[in-house]
Design an enzyme around this catalytic site. Sequence first.
Site, PDB file in Angstrom:
ATOM      1  CB  ALA A 123      38.306   8.521  42.183  1.00  0.00           C
ATOM      2  CG  HIS A 213      27.265  37.953  38.901  1.00  0.00           C
ATOM      3  ND1 HIS A 213      27.952  39.782  39.539  1.00  0.00           N
ATOM      4  CD2 HIS A 213      26.713  38.212  40.146  1.00  0.00           C
ATOM      5  CE1 HIS A 213      27.520  40.025  41.045  1.00  0.00           C
ATOM      6  NE2 HIS A 213      26.629  38.908  40.863  1.00  0.00           N
ATOM      7  NE  ARG A 222      38.663  31.051  46.804  1.00  0.00           N
ATOM      8  CZ  ARG A 222      38.283  30.262  48.229  1.00  0.00           C
ATOM      9  NH1 ARG A 222      39.621  30.091  48.687  1.00  0.00           N
ATOM     10  NH2 ARG A 222      37.114  29.386  48.749  1.00  0.00           N
TER      11      ARG A 222
END
Length: 301
Positions: A123, A213, A222
């Site tokens: 950005a 891995h 997650r």
Amino acid sequence: MALTDEQRSEIEAVRAAPHQTVRPTVPAMEALLFEPFPLLDHGFIRVVDYMGGDSAVVQAARVSYGKGTKKTSEDAGLIRYLMRHRHSTPFEMCEIKFHVKLPLFVARQWIRHRMASVNEYSARYSVLDKEFYLPDATQIAAQSKVNNQGRGETLSPETAAEVLSILQRDALQCYGDYERMLDPEGLGVARELARINLTLNAYTQWYWKIDLHNLMHFLALRSDPHAQYEIRVYAQKMIEILKAWVPHTAQAFEEYRLGAYSFSAGMLKVLRRRLAGESVTQETSGLTKREWTEMQAVLEG
């Protein structure tokens, strides 16, 4: 909309121009290569490159010259052994590169996994798109009373609607100010400064390359039910990709990591006492109340 018409045209052009290679490939991965999978409201994930497959794991473990053995069952058995005994190096021989579009707050959670190579949309150099993540009303919940970093009960439709209105209003206002600051005939602020006023639900993009891995370590954390919903959505799609890429490894991963639980030495002592016929309570177990509750939750399903 996750992809513009121009982006889709670029992807179709790449998919229509196959390249010959003598390196080992995985047909299922070749079929989904470059294909974007829409996630959340404007996000996506796609595989842009990969190296190796189940055969590469086996090859590395045996330090062999071929792809593996002639019997698929033998390769699968070796992979299960490696996973069961946590031999990580053979899995590091495979790599995958993703192109991901995700909200900034998800990216900041994701970047905590440091065993990867990342190149994010800048950005400072370019202008971010006018796209923001707005959660589904069913995902707007109160603070959990038992988990300091999680959600509790879903809020009422009326409250959820008000929250969504606030999120959209603030995102649009901040982006409008962002454009105003960038305008060379207006305030003319540098891109690297104008961006600091954007909300955390703005979308960013990056290329993320990681070995197998460390990818599985990422997915184990997650995809867990305790992980934040928004990053869990990406992890669940990546597990689907994992199954196409390394099916034997993915099966072993689900068996020994996702579907397994590690007991502490203290917990094992309690289990042995129970198997010996002894009645054990939390007070006599030597475990803390939290350890006891966690163990019971696993045993009772």
